[in-house]
Design a protein around this motif. Structure first.
Motif, PDB file in Angstrom:
ATOM      1  N   UNK A  80      31.945  46.410  37.669  1.00  0.00           N
ATOM      2  CA  UNK A  80      32.729  45.167  37.675  1.00  0.00           C
ATOM      3  C   UNK A  80      34.214  45.477  37.829  1.00  0.00           C
ATOM      4  N   UNK A 140      38.775  43.514  45.008  1.00  0.00           N
ATOM      5  CA  UNK A 140      39.017  42.132  45.417  1.00  0.00           C
ATOM      6  C   UNK A 140      40.515  41.837  45.419  1.00  0.00           C
ATOM      7  N   UNK A 194      35.951  33.820  32.843  1.00  0.00           N
ATOM      8  CA  UNK A 194      36.595  35.065  33.263  1.00  0.00           C
ATOM      9  C   UNK A 194      35.535  36.110  33.621  1.00  0.00           C
ATOM     10  N   UNK A 216      34.873  46.142  41.407  1.00  0.00           N
ATOM     11  CA  UNK A 216      34.725  44.911  42.182  1.00  0.00           C
ATOM     12  C   UNK A 216      36.009  44.063  42.080  1.00  0.00           C
ATOM     13  N   UNK A 217      36.485  43.904  40.857  1.00  0.00           N
ATOM     14  CA  UNK A 217      37.689  43.087  40.643  1.00  0.00           C
ATOM     15  C   UNK A 217      38.914  43.765  41.271  1.00  0.00           C
ATOM     16  N   UNK A 240      34.340  37.613  37.279  1.00  0.00           N
ATOM     17  CA  UNK A 240      34.460  39.059  37.517  1.00  0.00           C
ATOM     18  C   UNK A 240      33.194  39.554  38.213  1.00  0.00           C
ATOM     19  N   UNK A 241      32.058  39.060  37.731  1.00  0.00           N
ATOM     20  CA  UNK A 241      30.780  39.517  38.285  1.00  0.00           C
ATOM     21  C   UNK A 241      30.618  39.050  39.716  1.00  0.00           C
ATOM     22  N   UNK A 279      42.041  39.405  36.560  1.00  0.00           N
ATOM     23  CA  UNK A 279      40.845  38.837  37.181  1.00  0.00           C
ATOM     24  C   UNK A 279      41.067  38.444  38.641  1.00  0.00           C
ATOM     25  N   UNK A 301      32.824  37.644  42.721  1.00  0.00           N
ATOM     26  CA  UNK A 301      34.156  37.290  43.207  1.00  0.00           C
ATOM     27  C   UNK A 301      34.184  36.034  44.075  1.00  0.00           C
TER      28      UNK A 301
END
Lengths: 511, 218
Positions: free
Chosen positions: A243, A250, B134, A246-247, B138-139, A115, B141
């Motif tokens: 998602x 990031x 969590x 995105x993670x 995730x959705x 995460x 940041x």
């Protein structure tokens, strides 16, 4: 080239010197061309097989390392240096892959998919993988069939990602494999590393920094993460994949920020994003782009006709929202019937270019909107305009705005990224994706001569005061010097013995 | 009932929710009339039927309504048991729909969190809390844990207030209620007892094929 010059390792992606278009290219080229007091080694990650391999570079670029992430060749096969691959390949036995590579690979995946990864740990893993891949064959390791099983295994640890489509899982797998192969590149010792984006190619800076014990600077033009989000929203349709990316992105961005000594966004709008993404605010310093005012200045230009002329200098690209500009001209035509819009810019996306053409034909605007292709003399294009119109949905600190201002032109543009910081008081800002608002701005500037003249004068003054090329280059020169001085004497033992290196590798892998 | 273009009678959603045969609607009417005992049985029956049809949200809703009825009759031990089942069903639903709708998953986890607390299962509530945070982070940041959990903490507070207002009683649980509960709990366990079995990764059942394909290339 004298050996006393300090060396810069410049890392970019699909850009200088192979792709000669766009703002990042302009920035890179002007930086290199105007810093003769530094030697540059340029790494360019190439994701497009149509890249141009015939380019000219100035003498202060002493080496270019082109890194294709397509095809099936090893990166070493592209190297011009005479190094044999055979020992590497022979050294890479099944036992080495199973006992050393797989555990490292699994740990790397586990971190990058988590995460919010521990950035220090991820950076350490990049260094360990690099140390491994300069000794062993990346192709044999990365193309081993068990990698896919490990990848799926790690993906399945996240309930959400297990719902990704096979297609997206494969894309992610391929991207990760390709980019791990970057870690097999050996980079020369340098005095400073400068990356033009915070994305996968800049992971090279993680180990290059360790090897040269030197500072890292990142200049983000469009904030890679923001543009990736736009891309995911435009092209991905299932939520778990969106998602996942995105993670993943990031984690990459945070890791790159974490090893950086200085982040120089091109505008404050980018700074806000970078802080939000976890960059240390004390390391951020905005350096605006600069324009060559000897080239971009008001000049008398012969025009083909006397029609009211709107000019846009932008790539034909979805992020430039050329369709919106075409729709805006349709509104303008209803008020100013003989208006013409000239769009200067190369097509970077065939599908989108066709969409633009269809819109043009559908609105019967063939006589009003013309695609002029890319131009090597943008200053002439700006000077031939009454008004400059921009329609982008995302921007950093666009050269097209400051170049137009330097030519003494009034600009109407969406209020995105750092555009407001450049244009303040010298043009009209509208909301993005609103063709009617863009049209109203164009009409206002075309019809209100007094306002237009006022903007033109103000724009010219603002650029000459704030956004000159010399000012921009000088700031980078100062930052380079300060950072290099702060690191003191570097090059930790150039002649690191092979034995020492092996022992480092063994330690690194064992840790 | 409405008629379609061919003149045939069709059942609209309005017909369905106002139908006299709708167990939940009848239970609601009884509850509104203060007949919590009868309402409880109908809610539980509806929950059971919904589970059989894999309509998890409705099952959870009816189960929670049945628990509320028991709370009104001060049968707190049984109510707590049903709140626990409600939470389990919501959590299972959250796990199952994650591939289709992340937002429904988040909402389901919020519901599960609330009902685990009502059932005094703080360990289980913590697990859902972690899953929620969590996923929420995730959705988005930019979201910190604090912000992600703001809504859940707020809901937790309202549950504490609710509990403080409840009055305990020594009224005997009727045999009927015990029997109804047993049947329902068996249904829950038989259909959703083994959650992990239902939430298997549908995508990666195909990976063997890809692996063997790649192996043959190598």
């Amino acid at each position: 080239m004298g050996s006393n010059l300090k060396k810069v390792l410049l890392i970019n992606w699909d850009c200088y010197p192979n792709f000669a278009s766009g703002g990042v290219y302009t920035w890179t080229k002007t930086l290199i061309d105007n810093m003769h007091d530094y030697e540059f080694v340029v790494i360019n990650e190439l994701s497009n097989s149509n890249s141009n391999n015939r380019y000219s570079i100035p003498p202060n670029v002493t080496k270019t390392i082109e890194v294709p992430i397509f095809g099936s060749n090893r990166l070493e096969e592209f190297s011009k240096e005479n190094k044999t691959l055979l020992p590497k390949i022979l050294r890479t036995t099944e036992s080495v892959i199973h006992n050393i590579f797989f555990p490292l690979y699994r740990e790397f995946l586990s971190n990058i998919l988590s995460d919010r990864c521990n950035t220090k740990h991820l950076a350490d893993l990049v260094i360990k993988l690099h140390k491994f891949l300069i000794k062993y064959d990346s192709k044999k390791c990365l193309e081993h069939y068990q990698n896919w099983d490990i990848f799926i295994d790690e993906l399945n640890k996240h309930h959400l990602y297990s719902h990704m489509t096979i297609k997206e899982a494969l894309t992610a797998f391929q991207l990760i494999q390709r980019n791990i192969s970057l870690f097999s590149i050996e980079v020369p010792k340098v005095d400073i590393i400068h990356c033009s984006l915070a994305w996968l190619p800049s992971l090279i800076a993680v180990y290059a920094k360790m090897e040269s014990n030197c500072p890292v600077v990142i200049t983000e033009h469009g904030v890679a993460f923001r543009e990736l989000l736009l891309y995911y929203n435009a092209y991905l349709f299932d939520e778990p994949s969106k998602i996942f990316w995105k993670v993943f992105s990031h984690n990459i961005v945070r890791t790159i920020y974490s090893i950086t000594d200085l982040i120089t966004p091109v505008c404050h709008a980018n700074r806000i994003w970078e802080e939000g993404l976890g960059a240390n605010p004390s390391k951020i310093k905005v350096i605006y782009n600069g324009v060559d005012t000897s080239k971009f200045r008001p000049i008398e230009t012969k025009r083909e006709n006397n029609r009211p002329t709107v000019v846009s200098v932008a790539r034909i690209d979805v992020f430039k929202d050329i369709v919106c500009l075409i729709q805006a001209i349709n509104y303008v035509r209803q008020r100013i019937q003989n208006v013409q819009c000239l769009i200067y810019g190369a097509s970077s996306d065939l599908e989108y270019s066709l969409r633009c053409l269809k819109t043009l034909q559908h609105l019967r605007l063939e006589d009003h909107v013309k695609f002029m292709g890319s131009t090597k003399e943008p200053e002439k294009a700006y000077n031939a305009a009454d008004v400059i119109a921009i329609s982008s949905i995302t921007e950093g600190f666009p050269f097209t705005v400051i170049e137009a201002m330097a030519c003494g032109k009034a600009v109407v543009t969406p209020d995105v990224g750092g555009v407001r910081e450049a244009l303040e008081g010298c043009g009209l800002l509208v909301r993005s994706r609103r063709p009617n608002e863009l049209a109203e701005g164009i009409i206002k500037l075309l019809e209100d001569n007094k306002l237009r003249k006022q903007f033109e004068t103000a724009a010219l003054k603002r650029v000459r005061d704030e956004f000159t090329l010399s000012k921009c280059v000088e700031q980078f020169r100062n930052e380079y010097a300060n950072l290099i001085n702060s690191y003191g004497t570097k090059y930790p033992e150039d002649s690191l013995s092979e034995k020492k290196r092996e022992s480092e590798l063994a330690n690194g892998v064992a840790q | 009932m409405a008629l379609n273009s061919c003149g045939m009678k069709i059942e609209t959603w309005m017909d369905r929710i106002t139908s006299e045969s709708n167990l939940w609607l009848n239970a609601l009417k009884l509850e509104d009339g203060g007949n919590y005992h009868e309402a409880f049985f109908l809610y539980l029956k509806d929950a059971e039927e919904s589970l059989k049809q894999h309509a998890l949200i409705r099952a959870a809703l009816s189960c929670s309504c049945a628990a509320n009825c028991l709370t009104m009759t001060a049968d707190l031990a049984s109510a707590s048991n049903l709140y626990l089942r409600t939470a389990m069903i919501y959590e299972t639903n959250g796990d199952m729909v994650i591939g289709e709708s992340v937002r429904e998953t988040l909402w389901s986890y919020q519901e599960a969190f609330e009902y685990y607390h009502l059932a005094c299962q703080s360990d289980k509530a913590q697990i859902v809390y972690d899953k929620y945070v969590s996923l929420a982070r995730k959705i988005n940041p930019f979201l910190g844990e604090e912000e992600a959990m703001k809504s859940l903490r707020f809901r937790n507070e309202s549950i504490k207030n609710l509990r403080a207002n409840q009055v305990s009683s020594n009224i005997q649980i009727s045999t009927q209620i015990t029997n109804a509960m047993e049947i329902f709990l068996l249904e829950v366990d038989s259909v959703y007892g083994n959650k992990s079995g239902n939430a298997v990764l549908k995508m990666f059942t195909k990976t063997r094929g890809i692996k063997s394909e790649k192996s043959s290339i190598n």
